[in-house]
Design a protein around this motif. Structure first.
Motif, mmCIF file in Angstrom:
data_model
loop_
_atom_site.group_PDB
_atom_site.id
_atom_site.type_symbol
_atom_site.label_atom_id
_atom_site.label_comp_id
_atom_site.label_asym_id
_atom_site.label_seq_id
_atom_site.Cartn_x
_atom_site.Cartn_y
_atom_site.Cartn_z
ATOM 1 N N GLY A 152 0.250 -6.778 -0.790
ATOM 2 C CA GLY A 152 0.320 -6.505 0.642
ATOM 3 C C GLY A 152 1.224 -7.490 1.359
ATOM 4 O O GLY A 152 2.029 -7.114 2.226
ATOM 5 N N THR A 153 1.123 -8.760 0.988
ATOM 6 C CA THR A 153 1.966 -9.796 1.607
ATOM 7 C C THR A 153 3.440 -9.553 1.296
ATOM 8 O O THR A 153 4.312 -9.670 2.174
ATOM 9 N N THR A 154 3.727 -9.201 0.042
ATOM 10 C CA THR A 154 5.116 -8.967 -0.367
ATOM 11 C C THR A 154 5.688 -7.727 0.313
ATOM 12 O O THR A 154 6.830 -7.740 0.807
ATOM 13 N N LEU A 155 4.888 -6.654 0.358
ATOM 14 C CA LEU A 155 5.356 -5.438 1.041
ATOM 15 C C LEU A 155 5.557 -5.710 2.529
ATOM 16 O O LEU A 155 6.467 -5.150 3.158
ATOM 17 N N GLY A 156 4.729 -6.552 3.100
ATOM 18 C CA GLY A 156 4.883 -6.893 4.508
ATOM 19 C C GLY A 156 6.200 -7.598 4.779
ATOM 20 O O GLY A 156 6.767 -7.479 5.873
ATOM 21 N N ALA A 157 6.692 -8.342 3.765
ATOM 22 C CA ALA A 157 7.948 -9.063 3.943
ATOM 23 C C ALA A 157 9.164 -8.191 3.648
ATOM 24 O O ALA A 157 10.297 -8.586 3.941
ATOM 25 N N ALA A 158 8.934 -7.028 3.017
ATOM 26 C CA ALA A 158 10.055 -6.146 2.668
ATOM 27 C C ALA A 158 10.546 -5.399 3.906
ATOM 28 O O ALA A 158 9.754 -4.979 4.748
ATOM 29 N N SER A 159 11.846 -5.234 3.981
ATOM 30 C CA SER A 159 12.406 -4.511 5.133
ATOM 31 C C SER A 159 12.658 -3.042 4.826
ATOM 32 O O SER A 159 12.924 -2.250 5.730
ATOM 33 N N SER A 160 12.560 -2.668 3.577
ATOM 34 C CA SER A 160 12.817 -1.280 3.182
ATOM 35 C C SER A 160 11.551 -0.449 3.335
ATOM 36 O O SER A 160 10.585 -0.607 2.575
ATOM 37 N N LYS A 161 11.539 0.440 4.315
ATOM 38 C CA LYS A 161 10.362 1.278 4.561
ATOM 39 C C LYS A 161 10.109 2.228 3.396
ATOM 40 O O LYS A 161 8.946 2.530 3.072
ATOM 41 N N GLU A 162 11.168 2.705 2.755
ATOM 42 C CA GLU A 162 10.989 3.624 1.629
ATOM 43 C C GLU A 162 10.249 2.942 0.482
ATOM 44 O O GLU A 162 9.343 3.529 -0.120
ATOM 45 N N VAL A 163 10.636 1.709 0.206
ATOM 46 C CA VAL A 163 9.973 0.968 -0.871
ATOM 47 C C VAL A 163 8.507 0.721 -0.513
ATOM 48 O O VAL A 163 7.608 0.873 -1.349
ATOM 49 N N ARG A 180 -11.678 -1.539 -4.583
ATOM 50 C CA ARG A 180 -11.617 -0.862 -3.279
ATOM 51 C C ARG A 180 -11.350 -1.889 -2.174
ATOM 52 O O ARG A 180 -10.528 -1.674 -1.276
ATOM 53 N N GLU A 181 -12.046 -3.006 -2.274
ATOM 54 C CA GLU A 181 -11.865 -4.062 -1.277
ATOM 55 C C GLU A 181 -10.441 -4.625 -1.334
ATOM 56 O O GLU A 181 -9.805 -4.873 -0.307
ATOM 57 N N GLY A 182 -9.942 -4.837 -2.568
ATOM 58 C CA GLY A 182 -8.598 -5.365 -2.721
ATOM 59 C C GLY A 182 -7.534 -4.418 -2.192
ATOM 60 O O GLY A 182 -6.584 -4.840 -1.513
ATOM 61 N N LEU A 183 -7.699 -3.126 -2.485
ATOM 62 C CA LEU A 183 -6.749 -2.126 -1.983
ATOM 63 C C LEU A 183 -6.731 -2.131 -0.462
ATOM 64 O O LEU A 183 -5.659 -2.081 0.170
ATOM 65 N N ALA A 184 -7.911 -2.195 0.140
ATOM 66 C CA ALA A 184 -8.003 -2.195 1.603
ATOM 67 C C ALA A 184 -7.335 -3.447 2.179
ATOM 68 O O ALA A 184 -6.627 -3.372 3.194
ATOM 69 N N CYS A 185 -7.554 -4.604 1.537
ATOM 70 C CA CYS A 185 -6.903 -5.838 2.004
ATOM 71 C C CYS A 185 -5.385 -5.700 1.941
ATOM 72 O O CYS A 185 -4.662 -6.154 2.838
ATOM 73 N N LEU A 217 -12.298 1.823 4.269
ATOM 74 C CA LEU A 217 -12.058 0.370 4.279
ATOM 75 C C LEU A 217 -10.604 0.050 4.619
ATOM 76 O O LEU A 217 -10.320 -0.914 5.332
ATOM 77 N N CYS A 218 -9.701 0.859 4.107
ATOM 78 C CA CYS A 218 -8.283 0.644 4.402
ATOM 79 C C CYS A 218 -8.029 0.692 5.909
ATOM 80 O O CYS A 218 -7.336 -0.177 6.463
ATOM 81 N N TYR A 219 -8.599 1.700 6.567
ATOM 82 C CA TYR A 219 -8.414 1.815 8.015
ATOM 83 C C TYR A 219 -9.017 0.617 8.731
ATOM 84 O O TYR A 219 -8.458 0.104 9.708
ATOM 85 N N GLY A 220 -10.180 0.161 8.255
ATOM 86 C CA GLY A 220 -10.807 -1.000 8.876
ATOM 87 C C GLY A 220 -9.938 -2.241 8.764
ATOM 88 O O GLY A 220 -9.752 -2.987 9.733
ATOM 89 N N HIS A 221 -9.393 -2.479 7.571
ATOM 90 C CA HIS A 221 -8.551 -3.655 7.377
ATOM 91 C C HIS A 221 -7.239 -3.539 8.140
ATOM 92 O O HIS A 221 -6.697 -4.546 8.613
ATOM 93 N N VAL A 222 -6.721 -2.322 8.249
ATOM 94 C CA VAL A 222 -5.514 -2.119 9.048
ATOM 95 C C VAL A 222 -5.780 -2.526 10.493
ATOM 96 O O VAL A 222 -4.994 -3.238 11.127
#
Length: 1178
Positions: free
Chosen positions: A653-664, A684-689, A742-747
């Protein structure tokens, strides 16, 4: 000290040597030795004279004196003059040979004196000993023993005399018939030979460098002939071993042609003894010496004996070394020494014998063979140089053996190979991989039995030996540096080597630092030339993720971070300065904690911050996208490590957050949703985080991808209408829904606050509620899965918290608030009221805490429902679990109670008025009066908390009355006598807070301290005491404090509330109420004239209802106290009672009270009949 005094002292000590106490004898000997250290010549002369004059002194005492002399001579012999030395030599010789019988203690002591003198005066000693050798006569055994000892103690001095000694001894060898004499001869010949060999080996220091082996060869062969052909055939095992011990060093002195001639008989003769003797050390030692002698003369006969030799020696090395006997261990060393001799002379024959035996499945054979292979690799390195490929290929089957003893032996062989260049050959990499595999062994597979001589079984385990071997080879064998670097890197990422990460990282750090010292070119990895190595992205991800569990595997977190830091030039060229600063901080944090004290969430957040900063410094979208791809690939590697997999999701999640490519970003999010193992809670918890962290930078794309997944074929297939009727499929579907919720909650929890409010109801909550309930044929079907419920509660909690923490929360109108509160209350009410099994209750109350803080405010009925429902759900729970009942259960209980406290304070905060406080206490009132102690304790605890909160947040803008003070004090004060000590303490705290609330409403500042109110705190100690007298006296004191600080307008409401407490089923509280009522009447009754009729009426009704025997006399006393202040009003109220007078009025108006007529007489009669009880009377 004069000579005469010295002589007297020595004589006195010597006279005491005959004391019967062994301790005294030892002390006398020590004193003589100390004296001899100062005056050696005088002391020795005194001892010699004493023994000469006391000719009939028993031999144990003579031996003691001789031992003292030997100890003095061992350090002071160089100070003797020739005359004294001659005298001592004659004495010792005489003592040694005085009796022909063997008196070993005495004779050995005398022999020891001769040997000590012989180190300095060898000629005189040898002259005396030779004088004792008579031609044709067997010498005294002690003489032989002394000659043997001298040969070792002073070889340079004795060897020149050997021809004379041998010429005297050899003719009488055939005469020796007794085994003891023969053993003495064997020992002497062994020592003579050893002395001669030492002399010949050091001719440069010898007094006569012209001496050659030939000088002894003929005599030694004559002795050999007798020993081997006659004495070795003896049935006496001790003699046979003595012969064998002598033959070893003697073989080196035999003429070369004689040795060659004797080997065909000698070697089989020695080997045959292996079957006759259990202790084989002396056999192996002698055999090794004979083999060395044979090799030194270039024997050809040895080749014909080789097969028999190898078979016998191999059987010896394969004997399990279970014994801790030094001889057993020494035998192994001597056998290996024999193999070294054979390896140097016949390496091909040796390997042809050994290596096929590595293919056997027998444990002892394989372990023994491996021991020999390791030994010859080390001891015959030159001869094995061209045999390296052959030896490496023969290790194929041992590498597959699962036996722990074989594994230990294999690791030791590989260690030897590393030191001698084997691992640089083709096939060497397989050896390195084997070591790493053993380092990865889990602790539970370690053997429990320690090896011989090992105190710690773990230190002897396969894994421990492998770890030590890998580190030593990496750090101490220079030639291995180019073999291990960068080859060891390829073991970092495969799952099967996870257990080896710590030793791998430590070795790699050392190798990397060594490469850095050699120069940048040597350190930088050429990935094109090493296709099997993991990429920089794979190494970064792996080392970062395993650092999340830093204390596993002997501290792999610190090791991984150190390796990551040292590898920074190979990761990315921009990272050096930043990592050199931040990695030591992370390592320091680990040093400050242990596995038990480390706050896991805080540690993971530090690692994620480290990753975020790293990505920001790199700032290369292609590099970041490649890292995210590698992290996603590693997910299956952590299926058996849920905590680390959870952290890996956060890294993604942290790495994707730093990526600028929306497609990726969307591509990876889609893949994560499709491949996640939804049955696992941690996943499930990890995916949501992951989704939550990604939403920090990509909120729109994250929400869009969640909706796309719901519309995708993958999701639709799993929630088809038919699947709902299949238990397994239904369960799987609900796990998917749980993860999405959970994903929506973490979002919501992670997304930027300025963006999330616009999405809360339209996107987030709409999808959360949609996934929670399903429609089947148009009918809404709600789940029964507790995991799904918990996920819903957690997500709604995160959404509510996100709203509350937004700067725009004040203007946000949450339209679904009431609906969500109702849903949370439904969950709470569905939980069993008497037990706490899941955290649903806690999470739901926490959610309500956040919800009540958001606009619009709940209506009165909804607030009442929330308070009532939550109290009913918690207050009736069984008492707090103890530690022994389970730490998790106790923790859940405390967290749930804390959630209730937060909710109640949140509700109170919405109405910070006396009325709002009154409403909260009214809800608690039934539990305050509960017949169950633990319910009262909880209710009083909550009440005290709410009152403290109200007091701490009190804001009085104008002086207003605290109109319900009396009512609240009346509710809490009787609880000062509750059966539960904790409840009594909380009751005092409640009264304390109420009095300060009153002062606050009167205009006093918050930091004002009232002396009267503060006295309440000092009274709490008295409430701990179980003694009723002390307890109720304290209650009376509490009543006095209340009476002093209670406003007049609150007095009647306080009394009326306390009158209600007279009927309390808890008798202690009822008694406390009577004590406080009477205290109030006594202290403040004067202002109650107008209320007398009301008070008497209430008293009368309570007396009719009261069941306790204590109530009636207490009420009589109350009437008395009131009458003493308002006699006419009391009489009027009593006389106004309807006729006939009931039991209660008669009790209050004794008959005698009417005889005087006037009211004053009534008062006095009341006084006489009821009597003024003590002020705290109950």
């Amino acid at each position: 000290m004069t000579e005469s005094s010295m002589k007297k002292l020595a004589s006195t000590l010597l006279d005491a040597i005959t004391d019967k106490d062994p301790l005294v004898q030892e002390q006398v000997c020590s004193a003589l030795c100390s004296l001899g250290e100062v005056r050696p010549v005088e002391t020795l002369r005194a001892c010699e004279e004493y023994l000469r004059q006391h000719d009939k002194l028993a031999h144990p005492y003579r031996a003691a004196v001789l031992r003292a002399m030997e100890r003095v001579l061992s350090s002071r012999a160089s100070e003797l003059d020739k005359d004294t030395a001659s005298t001592i030599i004659l004495l010792a010789s005489s003592e040694m040979t005085k009796t022909k019988d063997l008196v070993w203690d005495w004779q050995q002591a005398a022999s020891g004196v001769l040997v000590a003198v012989g180190r300095q005066f060898i000629s005189k000693v040898m002259e005396e000993l030779l004088r004792r050798l008579h031609p044709g006569t067997l010498p005294h055994c002690a003489v032989l023993h002394t000659l043997a000892s001298l040969s070792v103690a002073n070889a340079f001095g004795v060897v020149p005399f050997l021809p004379s000694v041998l010429s005297s001894l050899l003719p009488v060898l055939g005469v020796a018939k007794q085994d003891t004499v023969r053993v003495a001869f064997c020992s002497a010949l062994q020592r003579f030979s050893e002395g001669a060999l030492e002399y010949l080996a050091n001719l440069d220091r010898a007094p006569d460098p012209t001496v050659r082996k030939d000088a002894f060869a003929t005599d030694i062969f004559s002795a050999y002939d007798v020993l081997f052909h006659q004495w070795l055939q003896s049935r006496e095992a001790k003699l046979r071993l003595a012969v064998v011990e002598a033959l070893g060093p003697m073989s080196h002195l035999l003429p070369s042609e004689r040795l060659e001639e004797q080997l065909p008989k000698l070697l089989p003769g020695i080997l045959a003894l292996y079957k006759k003797h259990a202790e084989t050390f002396y056999l192996s030692k002698s055999l090794g010496q004979i083999l060395e002698a044979a090799v030194s003369v270039g024997s050809r006969t040895l080749e014909t004996q080789l097969d028999a030799l190898l078979a016998a020696l191999h059987s010896q090395i394969c004997v399990p070394v279970e014994s801790s006997s030094p001889l057993v261990m020494s035998n192994q060393k001597e056998v290996l020494r024999c193999f070294t001799v054979l390896a140097c002379s016949s390496p091909d024959r040796l390997l042809a014998f050994l290596l096929p035996r590595l293919d056997t499945s027998n444990e002892r054979t394989r372990v023994g063979t491996l021991q020999v292979v390791r030994h010859v690799i080390n001891s015959a390195a030159a001869q094995m140089e061209d045999k390296k490929p052959f030896i490496l290929s023969s290790m194929r089957l041992p590498l597959l053996d699962t036996n722990s003893k074989v594994k230990r032996a294999v690791v030791q062989v590989i260690s030897a190979m590393a030191h001698h260049g084997y691992l640089e050959q083709p096939g060497g990499e397989a050896m390195i991989e084997y070591i790493v595999q053993q380092c990865a062994l889990p602790p539970e597979q370690e053997p429990e039995k320690p090896g011989p001589g090992s105190k710690d079984p773990k230190a002897d385990s396969v894994r421990a030996i492998s770890v030590r071997t890998l580190y030593l080879v990496s750090t101490t064998v220079d030639r291995m540096s180019h073999v291990l670097w960068p080859y060891l890197l390829q073991f970092l990422t495969p799952v099967r080597f996870t257990g080896a990460l710590t030793p791998l990282c430590r070795s790699l750090v050392h190798l990397a630092q060594k490469r850095q010292e050699a120069g940048a070119d040597a350190f930088l990895i050429q990935y094109d030339a090493h296709a099997s190595l993991p990429s920089p992205y794979a190494v970064t991800g792996r080392l970062l993720v395993v650092s999340s569990s830093p204390y596993l595997g002997d501290g792999r977190g610190a090791a991984a971070l150190r390796l990551l830091s040292v590898l920074h030039p190979n990761i990315h060229p921009l990272l050096g300065q930043h990592w050199e600063t931040t990695v030591p901080l992370l390592l320091g944090y680990l040093d400050e904690h242990t596995e038990e004290t480390l706050p896991q969430e805080e540690w993971e957040e530090k690692l994620l911050m480290f990753l975020r900063d790293t990505l920001a410094i790199i700032s290369d979208n292609a590099w970041i996208c490649q890292l995210s791809l590698e992290l996603c690939r590693q997910l299956p590697c952590y299926d058996e490590a849920p905590q680390e997999k959870n952290f890996l999701y956060k890294c993604i999640g942290t790495t994707l957050g730093a990526a600028s490519s929306k497609e990726v970003v969307r591509k990876h999010l889609q893949e994560l949703l499709e491949t996640a193992r939804y049955q696992e809670e941690a996943e499930r918890e990890g995916l949501a985080c992951c989704f939550g962290i990604c939403a920090i930078s990509h909120l729109e794309d994250t929400l869009a991808q969640l909706e796309d997944f719901v519309r995708s074929e993958v999701f639709r297939k799993s929630i088809g209408i038919l699947n709902i009727f299949k238990d397994r499929s239904e369960n799987e579907v609900e796990k998917v829904k749980s993860a999405l919720i959970l994903c929506y909650g973490h979002v919501a929890a992670r997304a930027p606050r300025e963006l999330v409010l616009a999405k809360v109801e339209s996107d987030i909550l709409r999808n959360i509620c949609q996934h929670f309930s399903t429609k089947v044929l148009g009918i809404k079907v709600e789940t029964k899965d507790p995991a799904l419920k918990l996920c819903l509660v957690q997500s709604v909690c995160m959404v509510s918290r996100a709203i509350c923490s937004s700067t725009q929360a004040g203007s946000f109108h949450f339209t679904r608030k009431a609906e969500l509160v109702a849903q949370m209350m439904e969950f709470i009410r569905a939980e069993p009221p008497d037990s706490l099994r899941t955290p649903i209750r806690k999470k739901a109350m926490l959610t309500c805490t956040y919800l009540v803080s958001v606009e619009p405010a709940l209506d009165e009925q909804a607030r009442a429902d929330v308070i009532h429902g939550c109290l009913h759900s918690i207050m009736a729970l069984l008492p707090e679990p103890k530690e022994e009942d389970g730490g998790c259960q106790k923790s859940l209980y405390l967290e749930t109670l804390h959630a209730l406290e937060d909710l109640l304070t949140s509700l109170l905060q919405r109405n910070m008025t006396p009325q709002g406080l009154q409403i909260m206490i009214e809800h608690l009132s039934p539990w305050i009066k509960s017949p169950r102690g633990h319910e009262r304790a909880r209710a009083l605890g909550l009440s005290a908390l709410l009152l403290r909160y109200f007091l701490e947040h009190l804001r009085v803008s104008a002086l207003v009355p605290f109109h319900n003070l009396g009512l609240l004090i009346g509710l809490f004060s009787p609880r000062c006598a509750d059966l539960w000590p904790a409840t009594r303490q909380e009751a005092v705290d409640c009264v304390y807070s109420l009095l300060y609330l009153q002062l606050g409403y009167e205009g006093f500042s918050r930091d004002y301290r009232d002396d009267v109110a503060e006295r309440l705190l000092s009274l709490k100690d008295g409430l701990v005491h179980p003694d009723p007298a002390i307890l109720f006296h304290t209650c009376h004191s509490v009543g006095q404090i209340i009476a002093k600080r209670l406003p007049p307008d609150q007095l009647i409401s306080l009394l009326l509330t306390m009158f209600e407490a007279l009927g309390d089923p808890e008798k202690n509280c009822s008694r406390a109420a009577t004590v406080m009522i009477n205290c109030l009447l006594q202290e403040r009754g004067g202002v109650l004239q107008e209320k007398v009729p009301e008070i008497v009426s209430v008293l009368r009704s309570k007396l009719q209802e009261a069941q306790g025997e204590h109530v009636l006399p207490a009420a009589q006393h109350s009437v008395y106290l009131l009458a003493t202040q308002h006699c006419a009003a009391v009489v009027s109220s009593l006389l106004g009672s309807p006729l006939p007078l009931d039991r209660c009025i008669q009790a209050a108006m004794p008959t005698s009270s009417w005889q005087g007529g006037p009211a004053g007489t009534f008062c006095s009669e009341v006084h006489l009949s009821g009597g003024p009880a003590p002020s705290w009377y109950c």
